[in-house]
Design a protein around this motif. Structure first.
Motif, short mmCIF file in Angstrom:
data_model
loop_
_atom_site.label_atom_id
_atom_site.label_comp_id
_atom_site.label_asym_id
_atom_site.label_seq_id
_atom_site.Cartn_x
_atom_site.Cartn_y
_atom_site.Cartn_z
N ALA A 35 0.83 -1.27 -0.04
CA ALA A 35 -0.17 -0.04 0.25
C ALA A 35 0.95 1.30 0.03
O ALA A 35 0.71 2.45 -0.62
N GLU A 36 1.87 1.31 0.76
CA GLU A 36 2.97 2.43 0.81
C GLU A 36 3.42 2.65 -0.55
O GLU A 36 3.72 3.80 -1.04
N TYR A 42 6.40 8.10 -1.10
CA TYR A 42 6.40 7.02 0.02
C TYR A 42 7.81 6.89 0.99
O TYR A 42 8.71 7.01 0.32
N ASP A 43 7.75 6.15 1.95
CA ASP A 43 8.71 5.99 2.79
C ASP A 43 8.51 4.70 3.26
O ASP A 43 7.70 4.40 4.20
N LEU A 44 9.30 3.60 2.93
CA LEU A 44 9.28 2.28 3.45
C LEU A 44 10.08 2.02 4.75
O LEU A 44 9.75 0.81 5.09
N SER A 45 10.99 2.92 5.07
CA SER A 45 11.67 2.43 6.22
C SER A 45 10.80 2.19 7.62
O SER A 45 11.20 1.37 8.21
N PHE A 46 9.74 2.80 7.78
CA PHE A 46 8.82 2.36 8.97
C PHE A 46 8.41 1.11 8.83
O PHE A 46 8.46 0.45 9.93
N ILE A 47 7.94 0.61 7.66
CA ILE A 47 7.37 -0.71 7.50
C ILE A 47 8.55 -1.75 7.80
O ILE A 47 8.50 -2.79 8.32
N ARG A 48 9.52 -1.36 6.91
CA ARG A 48 10.86 -2.45 6.86
C ARG A 48 11.27 -2.46 8.42
O ARG A 48 11.78 -3.69 8.80
N TYR A 49 11.29 -1.49 9.27
CA TYR A 49 11.76 -1.46 10.57
C TYR A 49 10.68 -2.49 11.32
O TYR A 49 11.26 -3.42 12.14
N ALA A 50 9.39 -2.38 11.27
CA ALA A 50 8.60 -3.25 12.01
C ALA A 50 8.50 -4.56 11.55
O ALA A 50 8.54 -5.39 12.10
N GLN A 51 8.81 -4.88 10.00
CA GLN A 51 9.15 -6.12 9.47
C GLN A 51 10.23 -6.73 10.26
O GLN A 51 10.36 -8.04 10.64
#
Length: 912
Positions: A35-36, A42-51
């Motif tokens: 979705a991001e 977009y900034d995928l860093s937050f999701i990658r951090y959570a993953q």
């Protein structure tokens, strides 16, 4: 939970799980990732951090690392920290360390978390120095961070690093004002870890605790006090404690039981004799002031008396308000009586100190102290004027005629069935066979089974009776002040004479506090009861004119003693009041008198010791000079004896040699008579050679040897006399030196075995001496060669015999034979010459033992001089090491005297 807490626990991914409880986090985050990407920016860093967090929790560390490596926003520092965490979980500690160490962030929480992670990693890798740095860094960043200080405390304790543990406890106690940290600190101190620190280090923490919890303050202060006792920093601690307790209010009513006891113990330890006055005179006044502050007013006699005694010896040292407080407490409050144990401990301290300083408290004084410190035993001096029946009175009480006219004090007591007599001298206790065998200046200790003395626990001190006006020098005057009372024996026929009055007036002047009562002895001389009553009343009346409180007991030593004993015991009990509390106080006072006299003697002993050491040096230097002179003289004597004895011996052998050298050639020449005209000249030289050797042998054995034996015997006798003269001289010198030493110090004995050896050796030489056969006529000189040749050639011709006869005879008569004589003498006297050469060594051996003893005495004398001089140097260099302890003992003695005085003066003052 805050955002940072989610980062720490790696639960940031939960922010994406709202209303998504039915889906797996991987699915939810995958959908969020897709979705991001649909966003224009977009900034995928937050999701990658959570993953990465989800992968980490499921132990997929490589995937987690991959995700976190691609975080490039503000979460990047946390992501790097998480990457290091993953490497740590994978066991890749070096990689983890590198990442942790290179994270650059201003976030306080992250910095602490990194420090804590590194701390754990370094412990695991055994790099403790780095572990220390990181736990201290974490505390420095934020000591309030959860569990950080407790983690540090646990780590320090595990490492047994109690210094850091204690520093942490002090710092946290001050910072947090937490009683829990003070409890940790107390535990460390009680375990003995405080002495690594200067006492001042704890001052601030103690003052802070004083405002928080007084009870815990007292426990902490007491623990520190005990910790520093016996330590090199003890005095510094006392200064620190003084500073702390100075801040207390003087009017504080708080109870300080532990601290009060520690002040007392500290004061006693400081004046125990271990410290010099200069070391403590700046400490004790403040200590005394603090002690008064923490003392219960109604139980502060010990502290108050200590203040008064210190001020007595060191005026102006104490502030006026402290002195006023002490005086007020002493004289306006009721106190418990002073304990005898105080005096016993002080006396023991004196004895130990004297022993350490090579002095000795008289054995007699120690014995007296032990007698007086026994509160169960009552001591009464029994004396009187001569012929009043004092001896018969005491004998009647013990039921045996044991005492006579002794001129020494006799302590008579009963100890069960024990029957013994001992002499108590200045140095020792020895058994006596008879009371009259004692030496001058001794005390007699007589124990004898006596129901009267046993039941009442009396010790009767029988002192020499008074004769004439001389009172002061009577032994009674020495023992009356030490007793619980005086029982003066009067004669019923002449009761209370003018002489007795004078004696008793002197006694009362000498010991006014001692109660005096009378026994009217020899009451059996009264003819009837009325006369006896009159004698008693008249005696009472006369006595009470001068001694109103005195009482009189009528007694007869000849009547049945047992019938009088109960009445006498009641009389003594009622009038001497030996069971009252005041007796214990008076006994303490008497013990203090003994201690004071001991102190005086020890002060005098210092002067006597110096005089004695000077005398020792002077005496032994004189002895040393005498010894060295004597040794030099002995060396001269030894040399003279060597020369004299050797020369005498040599004169014998030289004379004998000279005679032999003169006689042998003549005897050989006389052998010409053996040459005959009809001799067989072919063999004459052989026969004549044999006859000549026999002539020599006969002369040496039959003539020379007996005379040599006689001369050598005379030499032995002469030598023996000379050596005996030396021995007598040495014995005389031994006596001289022993007289100087006043003991059998020296016994100089020479080795007379030398004479035995000489006799044996000379007899052995004389008995085995041999004259070896000489080649006299078979030598290779020209004359002999021609004679022997002519004999063999012409010996068979008759007409040639006359010629050979003439030539042989002429040759022998004119030959000197000196070389033959010398050869015979040299071989004959060879062993005698060797004997002569050994004479010097033998005479040295004769004097060896005396020289050894003299040199040993010289060495001992030099050591004595050295040690005496060294001791004198020490005494002169630091006289305070001797006088200071005695002055401090004086302070303590004064303190106890103040306490006794306070108890006497305030006996009836009610407690305020």
């Amino acid at each position: 939970m805050t955002q940072e807490n989610k980062f720490i626990s790696k639960t940031y991914f939960e922010t994406f799980m709202l209303d998504m409880d039915t889906k797996h986090p991987v699915q939810v985050l995958g959908e969020a990732f897709l979705a991001e990407q649909t966003n224009e920016v977009y900034d995928l860093s937050f999701i990658r951090y959570a993953q990465g967090e989800v992968y980490f929790h499921n132990k997929d560390y490589e995937s987690a690392i991959y995700k976190w490596e691609n975080v490039h926003n503000e979460l990047e520092p946390w992501a790097k920290k998480n990457i290091a965490d993953a490497y740590y979980e994978l066991g890749m500690l070096v990689e983890a360390e590198d990442i942790y160490s290179n994270i650059d962030t201003d976030n306080t929480t992250l910095r602490i978390e990194i420090a804590l992670q590194l701390f754990t990693l370094y412990i695991q890798r055994g790099k403790l120095e780095n572990a220390y740095k990181n736990i201290k860094r974490a505390i420095a960043i934020n000591p309030d961070y959860p569990h950080v200080t407790q983690t540090a405390r646990t780590f320090y304790e595990d490492q047994e690093d109690m210094r850091n543990a204690l520093e942490l406890a002090v710092g946290e106690a001050l910072r947090t004002q937490s009683e829990a940290w003070y409890d940790y600190l107390l535990g460390y101190i009680e375990a003995g870890y405080a002495t690594e620190f200067e006492p001042e280090y704890f001052q601030e923490a103690l003052l802070a605790l004083l405002d928080i919890n007084q009870q815990k303050f007292e426990s902490l202060a007491s623990a520190l006090w005990r910790n520093y006792e016996g330590h090199s920093q003890y005095l510094q601690w006392v200064k620190t404690a003084n500073s702390i307790f100075t801040s207390l209010s003087r009017d504080s009513e708080a109870s300080w039981i532990k601290v009060e006891d520690l002040h007392q113990r500290t004061y006693l330890s400081l004046i125990h004799g271990k410290y010099l006055i200069k070391e403590i005179q700046g400490i004790v006044p403040d200590l005394l002031g603090s002690w008064l502050k923490v003392s219960n007013r109604s139980k502060s006699l010990f502290a108050s008396a200590a203040v008064m005694s210190w001020n007595e010896v060191f005026p102006t040292a104490l502030p006026a308000h402290v002195l006023a407080d002490a005086e007020n407490r002493i004289f306006h409050y009721e106190h418990d009586s002073i304990q005898v144990s105080y005096t016993v401990e002080l006396f023991k301290t004196l004895i130990d100190w004297a022993k350490d300083n090579h002095l000795e408290v008289a054995h007699q004084k120690k014995w007296l102290f032990s007698q007086l410190s026994n509160l169960n035993r009552k001591h009464l001096v029994v004396t009187g004027t001569a012929q009043n029946g004092k001896t018969s009175f005491i004998n009647s009480l013990i039921g045996e005629k044991l005492l006579g006219d002794e001129n020494a004090p006799v302590f008579v007591s009963s100890d069960g069935d024990t029957a013994e007599m001992n002499e108590i001298s200045l140095k020792e206790t020895t058994v006596l066979g008879d009371v009259g065998e004692h030496k001058k200046g001794s005390i007699i200790d007589l124990k004898w089974p006596s129901p009267f003395l046993e039941d009442e626990q009396y010790s009767l001190i029988s002192t020499p009776e008074f004769e004439g006006p001389e009172v002061e020098n009577n032994a009674t005057m020495k023992y009356i002040p030490l007793s619980d009372g005086l029982l003066y024996i009067l004669d019923a026929q002449t009761p209370f004479t003018e002489e007795e009055l004078k004696v008793l007036v002197k006694i009362k002047e000498h010991a006014p506090e001692i109660p005096v009562h009378f026994v009217l002895n020899k009451m059996d001389t009264a003819f009837h009861e009325a006369e006896a009553t009159q004698i008693v009343e008249e005696a009472k009346h006369r006595i009470n004119e001068f001694f109103p409180d005195a009482r009189v007991f009528p007694y007869s030593s000849l009547r049945s003693a047992s019938k009088q004993h109960q009445s006498l015991a009641s009389f003594m009990e009622a009038n001497f009041k030996l069971r009252s509390k005041a007796v214990e106080e008076r006994r303490t006072s008497k013990l203090l008198q003994l201690i004071r006299s001991t102190l005086t003697e020890l002060l005098d002993s210092r002067i006597a010791m110096e005089d004695n050491l000077n005398g020792t040096v002077s005496f032994h230097e004189d002895i040393l000079n005498r010894l060295n002179g004597f040794i030099n003289h002995m060396h001269d004597t030894e040399s003279e004896k060597i020369q004299s004895i050797t020369e005498n011996y040599r004169s014998v052998t030289v004379e004998m040699k000279h005679e032999a050298l003169k006689a042998i050639p003549k005897l050989l020449q006389e052998c010409s008579s053996y040459v005959k005209e009809n001799s067989d000249f072919k063999t004459l030289h052989i026969e004549l050679n044999d006859r000549m050797n026999e002539t020599i042998r006969t002369y040496m054995h039959s003539d020379l040897l007996p005379r040599l034996r006689q001369e050598l015997q005379l030499w032995l006798e002469s030598s023996n006399r000379e050596l005996k003269d030396s021995q007598e001289y040495l014995e005389g010198m031994s006596d001289t030196f022993n007289a100087l030493y006043k003991e059998e110090k020296m016994h100089l004995v020479c080795d007379f075995k030398v004479m035995e050896d000489w006799r044996r050796d000379i007899n052995r030489i004389l008995s085995r001496v041999e004259v070896e056969k000489q080649n006299i006529l078979n030598r290779s000189n020209t004359t002999q060669f021609l004679l022997k040749g002519a004999g063999r050639l012409f010996g068979s011709l008759q007409q040639s015999n006359q010629l050979l006869f003439t030539q042989y005879k002429k040759y022998i008569e004119n030959e000197r034979f000196t070389d033959i004589a010398e050869a015979v003498v040299e071989k004959f006297f060879l062993e005698f010459d060797l004997f002569e050469k050994a004479l010097k060594a033998d005479i040295n051996l004769f004097y060896e033992a005396p020289f050894a003893e003299l040199h040993k005495t010289v060495e001992e004398t030099e050591q004595t001089i050295h040690f005496a001089n060294k001791k004198l140097e020490q005494m002169k260099a630091s006289p305070e090491r001797y006088y200071d302890p005695l002055k401090l003992f004086e302070v303590r003695l004064l303190q106890y005297e103040f306490m006794v005085k306070a108890c006497e003066d305030n006996a009836y003052i009610p407690t305020h």
